[in-house]
Design an enzyme around this catalytic site. Structure first.
Site, mmCIF file in Angstrom:
data_model
loop_
_atom_site.group_PDB
_atom_site.id
_atom_site.type_symbol
_atom_site.label_atom_id
_atom_site.label_comp_id
_atom_site.label_asym_id
_atom_site.label_seq_id
_atom_site.Cartn_x
_atom_site.Cartn_y
_atom_site.Cartn_z
ATOM 1 N N GLU A 106 0.817 -1.217 0.000
ATOM 2 C CA GLU A 106 0.000 0.000 0.000
ATOM 3 C C GLU A 106 0.847 1.262 0.000
ATOM 4 O OE1 GLU A 106 -3.334 -1.836 3.041
ATOM 5 O OE2 GLU A 106 -2.248 -0.038 3.556
ATOM 6 N N CYS A 119 3.336 8.263 1.664
ATOM 7 C CA CYS A 119 3.617 7.302 2.731
ATOM 8 C C CYS A 119 3.857 5.955 2.047
ATOM 9 C CB CYS A 119 2.400 7.261 3.655
ATOM 10 S SG CYS A 119 2.514 6.025 4.945
ATOM 11 N N CYS A 126 4.325 -7.182 7.760
ATOM 12 C CA CYS A 126 5.250 -6.733 8.797
ATOM 13 C C CYS A 126 5.354 -7.828 9.854
ATOM 14 C CB CYS A 126 4.736 -5.443 9.437
ATOM 15 S SG CYS A 126 5.886 -4.718 10.643
ATOM 16 N N CYS A 130 2.535 -5.545 16.194
ATOM 17 C CA CYS A 130 1.888 -4.574 17.100
ATOM 18 C C CYS A 130 0.370 -4.799 17.028
ATOM 19 C CB CYS A 130 2.243 -3.146 16.703
ATOM 20 S SG CYS A 130 4.031 -2.848 16.698
ATOM 21 N N CYS A 133 -2.205 -2.481 15.007
ATOM 22 C CA CYS A 133 -1.886 -2.159 13.605
ATOM 23 C C CYS A 133 -2.382 -3.277 12.694
ATOM 24 C CB CYS A 133 -0.380 -1.983 13.475
ATOM 25 S SG CYS A 133 0.199 -1.857 11.771
ATOM 26 N N CYS A 361 -2.494 2.034 8.375
ATOM 27 C CA CYS A 361 -1.553 0.997 8.002
ATOM 28 C C CYS A 361 -2.177 -0.390 7.796
ATOM 29 C CB CYS A 361 -0.543 0.948 9.138
ATOM 30 S SG CYS A 361 0.912 0.052 8.771
#
Ligand code: SAH
Length: 368
Positions: A106, A119, A126, A130, A133, A361
């Site tokens: 993205e 961004c 990832c 977290c 997220c 995100c």
């Protein structure tokens, strides 16, 4: 010190070599290997980094038969566009890209009165996990190649130049590594990408290093390496709470590198570059929004960085689907800001863009 596995792993799934993977001298070697004169590398670089195109039909200064061969060898297709969503009256645009192996990536482009910011993602997915997220929930697919990182910026620069965002044609001025992925877990390629993004044309896209922000969960050895890289990019550290107990759950990599170590590494970066470090803090209702945490945060920043080298950037939580967590009420947010400032640390609240297009995100990829 042996580096943990998260750094620069894994290599699998990277696309074929692309012009944007290579510094200019290597591009010359690559075209010579293809039986061409070295100056073709400069011509191709002008097309990609200056005119922002990869279409061989537009490269009319190169004979047609050579053009096709050079493009096949140095401009493999990195991405196809899956979906684009706009909001904020056309000033924000989110694009979902599919890489050669099907990985989804993205990017979000934001036009402000005085600047345009893209961004970008440094990884597909990832591995930092977290819990607030969306990308963290999906896990890591793979690192992006240098060219895949750079090409997100080239596409954004072309869109801004062509006037595709509200407000007419403009120049892409800022780049933030705040899309998918942990940039410092793909450090070598991220540093190479910064050179491609910032070197003047035809070597690179010519965006100022001071207008590039690299955001990290706090991979301490990689912060030291970045400080040694001799760059002028801004470092953002996603702290989200000043106490290790809560940070161990909000940012699980904290179990490996504690708050104090992360802030010491940030100080090293600030001293090496002379640049103020941005402390990112996603404010989550009744989780990390207490005044005592604001006081403790200000105290730790004064102690480890010094008030002049720290800035707190509050991000109202953008809730991810299925999560019980929510943003803090305005009153609590204001109180939090007041406590940080009373502690002698500058603090601003990030403008929330793109909420109705799930620009937090990883949310677009998660929906697909
Ligand atoms: N991995 C890097 C960069 C990507 S995320 C990092 O963690 O810094 C960029 C920023 O957005 C980080 O501060 C991250 O914690 C924050 N973020 C992620 N999901 C969010 C959400 N749902 N609401 C608000 N901020 C979020």
């Amino acid at each position: 010190m042996t580096l943990p596995l998260v750094i620069d792993a894994p290599r699998r799934g990277l696309p074929p070599r692309h012009l944007a993977d290579l510094p200019l001298p290597d591009r010359r070697r690559a075209v010579v290997d293809l039986g061409e004169k070295p100056f073709r590398a400069t011509q191709l670089s002008h097309h990609y980094f200056g005119r922002l195109t990869t279409d061989p039909d537009e490269m009319t200064d190169i004979p047609a038969e050579n053009r096709r061969r050079l493009a096949d060898a140095l401009f493999p297709t990195l991405f196809t566009e899956v979906r684009t969503l706009s909001c904020d009256d056309g000033a924000t645009r989110k694009t979902l890209l599919r890489a050669h192996d099907g990985s989804l990536v993205e990017t979000v482009l934001m036009r402000y009165p005085d600047r345009s910011t893209v961004c970008i993602s440094s990884q597909a997915g990832c591995g930092m996990a977290c819990p607030f997220c969306a990308t963290g929930q999906a896990g890591l697919t793979r690192n992006l190649s240098t060219a895949e990182i750079v090409d997100q910026v080239r596409r954004a620069a072309a869109a801004v130049r062509a006037g595709e965002l509200a407000g007419g044609p403009s120049r892409l001025s800022n780049v933030v590594f705040m899309g998918m992925g942990e940039p410092l877990a793909n450090l070598t390629r991220v540093i190479d990408a910064v050179h491609r993004i910032c070197d003047p044309a035809p070597a690179g896209l010519g965006i100022s290093q001071r207008s590039v922000t690299v955001s990290t969960v706090g991979v301490v050895p990689a912060i030291h390496k970045l400080a040694d890289a001799g760059l002028q990019v801004r470092l953002a550290v996603s702290l989200h709470t000043p106490d290790d107990d809560l940070r161990d759950t909000l940012v699980p990599v904290n179990q490996r590198w504690k708050v104090a170590e992360v802030l010491e590494a940030a100080r090293g970066y600030a001293e090496a570059t002379g640049r103020r470090v941005s402390i990112e803090y996603a404010l989550i209702r009744e989780v990390n929004d207490h005044s005592w945490r604001a006081d403790l945060l200000a105290e730790l920043l004064r102690r480890h960085l010094g008030a002049h080298l720290a800035h707190v950037n509050l991000i109202p939580l953008n809730p991810t689907p299925g999560s019980a967590w929510d943003a803090s009420p305005k009153r609590v947010q204001d109180e939090f800001v007041a406590h940080i400032r009373a502690g002698g640390i500058s603090c601003t609240v990030r403008d929330t863009r793109g909420q109705e297009i799930a620009a937090a995100c990883g949310q677009l990829a998660a929906d697909s």
